[in-house]
Design an enzyme around this catalytic site. Structure first.
Site, PDB file in Angstrom:
ATOM      1  N   LYS A   1      -3.861   9.840   9.989  1.00 29.06           N
ATOM      2  CA  LYS A   1      -3.294  11.158   9.642  1.00 29.06           C
ATOM      3  C   LYS A   1      -4.064  12.280  10.332  1.00 29.06           C
ATOM      4  CE  LYS A   1      -0.879  10.573   5.254  1.00 29.06           C
ATOM      5  NZ  LYS A   1      -0.815  10.953   3.848  1.00 29.06           N
TER       6      LYS A   1
ATOM      7  N   LYS B   1       5.187   1.475  10.240  1.00 27.67           N
ATOM      8  CA  LYS B   1       5.643   1.632   8.845  1.00 27.67           C
ATOM      9  C   LYS B   1       6.741   2.699   8.773  1.00 27.67           C
ATOM     10  CE  LYS B   1       3.480   4.480   6.003  1.00 27.67           C
ATOM     11  NZ  LYS B   1       2.610   5.181   5.070  1.00 27.67           N
TER      12      LYS B   1
ATOM     13  N   LYS C   1       7.839   8.821   5.202  1.00 24.04           N
ATOM     14  CA  LYS C   1       8.636   9.973   4.783  1.00 24.04           C
ATOM     15  C   LYS C   1       8.369  11.196   5.658  1.00 24.04           C
ATOM     16  CE  LYS C   1       6.435  10.231   0.251  1.00 24.04           C
ATOM     17  NZ  LYS C   1       4.974  10.248   0.262  1.00 24.04           N
TER      18      LYS C   1
HETATM   19  P1  TYM Z   1       2.745   7.698  -0.810  1.00 23.00           P
HETATM   20  O1  TYM Z   1       3.312   8.890  -1.478  1.00 23.00           O
HETATM   21  O2  TYM Z   1       2.477   7.773   0.651  1.00 23.00           O
HETATM   22  O3  TYM Z   1       3.700   6.463  -1.062  1.00 23.00           O
HETATM   23  C1  TYM Z   1       4.189   6.155  -2.345  1.00 23.00           C
HETATM   24  C2  TYM Z   1       4.281   4.657  -2.507  1.00 23.00           C
HETATM   25  O4  TYM Z   1       5.163   4.105  -1.535  1.00 23.00           O
HETATM   26  C3  TYM Z   1       4.497   3.079  -0.809  1.00 23.00           C
HETATM   27  N1  TYM Z   1       5.034   3.061   0.548  1.00 23.00           N
HETATM   28  C4  TYM Z   1       5.617   1.999   1.096  1.00 23.00           C
HETATM   29  N2  TYM Z   1       5.843   0.747   0.624  1.00 23.00           N
HETATM   30  C5  TYM Z   1       6.506  -0.101   1.443  1.00 23.00           C
HETATM   31  N3  TYM Z   1       6.911   0.231   2.691  1.00 23.00           N
HETATM   32  C6  TYM Z   1       6.699   1.467   3.199  1.00 23.00           C
HETATM   33  N4  TYM Z   1       7.118   1.795   4.415  1.00 23.00           N
HETATM   34  C7  TYM Z   1       6.022   2.411   2.381  1.00 23.00           C
HETATM   35  N5  TYM Z   1       5.659   3.703   2.564  1.00 23.00           N
HETATM   36  C8  TYM Z   1       5.048   4.080   1.430  1.00 23.00           C
HETATM   37  C9  TYM Z   1       3.032   3.450  -0.868  1.00 23.00           C
HETATM   38  O5  TYM Z   1       2.193   2.349  -0.598  1.00 23.00           O
HETATM   39  C10 TYM Z   1       2.925   3.957  -2.283  1.00 23.00           C
HETATM   40  O6  TYM Z   1       2.807   2.882  -3.173  1.00 23.00           O
HETATM   41  N6  TYM Z   1      -2.023   8.090  -2.127  1.00 23.00           N
HETATM   42  C11 TYM Z   1      -0.717   7.640  -2.554  1.00 23.00           C
HETATM   43  C12 TYM Z   1      -0.275   8.309  -3.845  1.00 23.00           C
HETATM   44  C13 TYM Z   1      -1.268   8.182  -4.945  1.00 23.00           C
HETATM   45  C14 TYM Z   1      -1.480   7.046  -5.751  1.00 23.00           C
HETATM   46  C15 TYM Z   1      -2.538   7.412  -6.654  1.00 23.00           C
HETATM   47  C16 TYM Z   1      -0.899   5.767  -5.802  1.00 23.00           C
HETATM   48  C17 TYM Z   1      -2.119   9.165  -5.346  1.00 23.00           C
HETATM   49  N7  TYM Z   1      -2.897   8.700  -6.372  1.00 23.00           N
HETATM   50  C18 TYM Z   1      -3.012   6.495  -7.589  1.00 23.00           C
HETATM   51  C19 TYM Z   1      -1.390   4.874  -6.752  1.00 23.00           C
HETATM   52  C20 TYM Z   1      -2.445   5.233  -7.627  1.00 23.00           C
HETATM   53  C21 TYM Z   1       0.276   7.947  -1.463  1.00 23.00           C
HETATM   54  O7  TYM Z   1       0.041   8.783  -0.638  1.00 23.00           O
HETATM   55  O8  TYM Z   1       1.438   7.226  -1.570  1.00 23.00           O
END
Ligand code: TYM
Length: 329
Positions: free
Chosen positions: A112, A194, A197
């Site tokens: 990032k 991957k 979003k």
């Molecule tokens: P974030 O918002 O990027 O993504 C949310 C969830 O979606 C999953 N994900 C995917 N899974 C499969 N294929 C993909 N292409 C894909 N893209 C995203 C991510 O692995 C995630 O589960 N830091 C985290 C948010 C967060 C969090 C937490 C999660 C903040 N605090 C505590 C769990 C526990 C994040 O940026 O996810």
């Protein structure tokens, strides 16, 4: 009952990748675990957001979308991270117990930060805030996609370090839960990457709120390969394997069943079937979403989640703050 916690950033519209790694797992586990789902809005300002109002709009949209997908408001606790001040407070304490070198190894930070004109400290320390999100609730299970696994490992390390340093079982050691299928849904235009979003390549990601007509178009134009046989091999056939994975998640069948179903199909037939399935499923979710978005349910769920989460978090935070020497005795 074991406690499970996860969150999805409102930094962009949710994709079917987020559905697989995050939402679908909540649907699979909400009956069996005490489930906490939160909106990590504080995480979403780690990269520059041109329009803060959009974050607030997305929070409401994301809540309505979770409920439309089948997240059960009577079973789960859903809250907004910034409505619970203990996350940031605990994060500060944890930052003071996390070696700088450990954070420099975070793959997501490297990726990032390479895309930013200017890298802010929050992007660097964000995995510690994520550790605070998890440890504040003594969550045993943290369902995520594969890209967050390293961050959950970091949370484990931090918890173990704190427990050793203060010679107490302060924090439960969390475990990352990856979905059996769909832990990393790939970009439709470059299936070695991957699905994200924050993409700016049109047709590369399917968003949960995409019009079904556009969903069909995106699947039909997904990159495959010059071979014509349908089988699952993520290295040799990343595009086709990704489509089979998407099918498997939304048809709720195993990869093997998906492979069997399409073994005599050509790519056009494979894509048409997946496009129809996805357009129908997303269309149904979107209908419910529209009903929920403007109802009072969104605020009711968030109010009750805020109250619930603050109670747990306050107790945990006070214990830790006292132990590290804050305030008066
Ligand atoms: P974030 O918002 O990027 O993504 C949310 C969830 O979606 C999953 N994900 C995917 N899974 C499969 N294929 C993909 N292409 C894909 N893209 C995203 C991510 O692995 C995630 O589960 N830091 C985290 C948010 C967060 C969090 C937490 C999660 C903040 N605090 C505590 C769990 C526990 C994040 O940026 O996810």
């Amino acid at each position: 009952m074991k406690r499970l916690l996860t969150g999805l950033q409102p930094s962009g519209e949710l994709t079917i990748g987020n559905y697989c790694g995050g939402i679908k797992q909540i649907l699979d586990y909400q009956n069996d675990y005490e489930t906490i789902l939160f909106i990590p809005d504080m995480h979403s300002i780690t990269v520059r957001q041109e329009n803060p109002k959009l974050i607030q709009e997305r929070i409401r949209k994301h809540v309505a979308l979770y409920l439309a997908c089948g997240v059960d408001p009577n079973k789960i606790h859903l809250f907004i991270q910034s409505e619970n001040l203990y996350h940031a407070n605990l994060s500060w304490i944890l930052e003071c117990h996390t070696p700088y070198g450990e954070l420099t190894r975070m793959t997501q930070f490297k990726e990032k930060s390479a895309k930013q004109k200017e890298v802010y400290c929050g992007l660097f320390t964000y995995p510690v805030l994520m550790a605070a999100d998890i440890l504040l609730y003594d969550a045993e299970l943290v369902p995520t996609g594969i890209d967050q696994q390293q961050h959950v490992e970091l949370a484990r390390n931090i918890a173990e370090r704190m427990n050793n340093r203060y010679k107490k079982d302060l924090f439960t050691i969390p475990q990352c839960l990856l979905p059996k299928v769909g832990a990393k849904i790939k970009d439709l235009q470059d299936p070695t990457k991957k699905m994200s979003k924050s993409t700016d390549v049109p047709m590369s990601a399917i968003f949960m709120l995409d019009d079904p007509v556009l969903v069909r178009k995106k699947i039909m134009s997904a990159v495959t390969d010059s071979d014509s046989k349908v089988y699952f091999d993520e290295e040799k056939k990343p595009g086709v394997s990704n489509l089979l994975t998407i099918y498997s998640v939304f048809a709720e069948c195993s990869i093997n069943d998906a492979v069997k179903k399409f073994e005599n199909s050509n790519y056009k037939e494979l894509k048409t079937t997946i496009a129809e399935l996805l357009a129908t499923k997303l269309g149904e979710i979107q209908e419910k979403y529209q009903e929920i978005l403007n109802s009072t349910l969104v605020d009711e769920v968030l109010d009750s989640g805020r109250e619930y989460s603050n109670k747990i978090a306050e107790k945990k935070y006070r214990e830790i703050a006292h132990l590290v020497g804050f305030g008066r005795y």
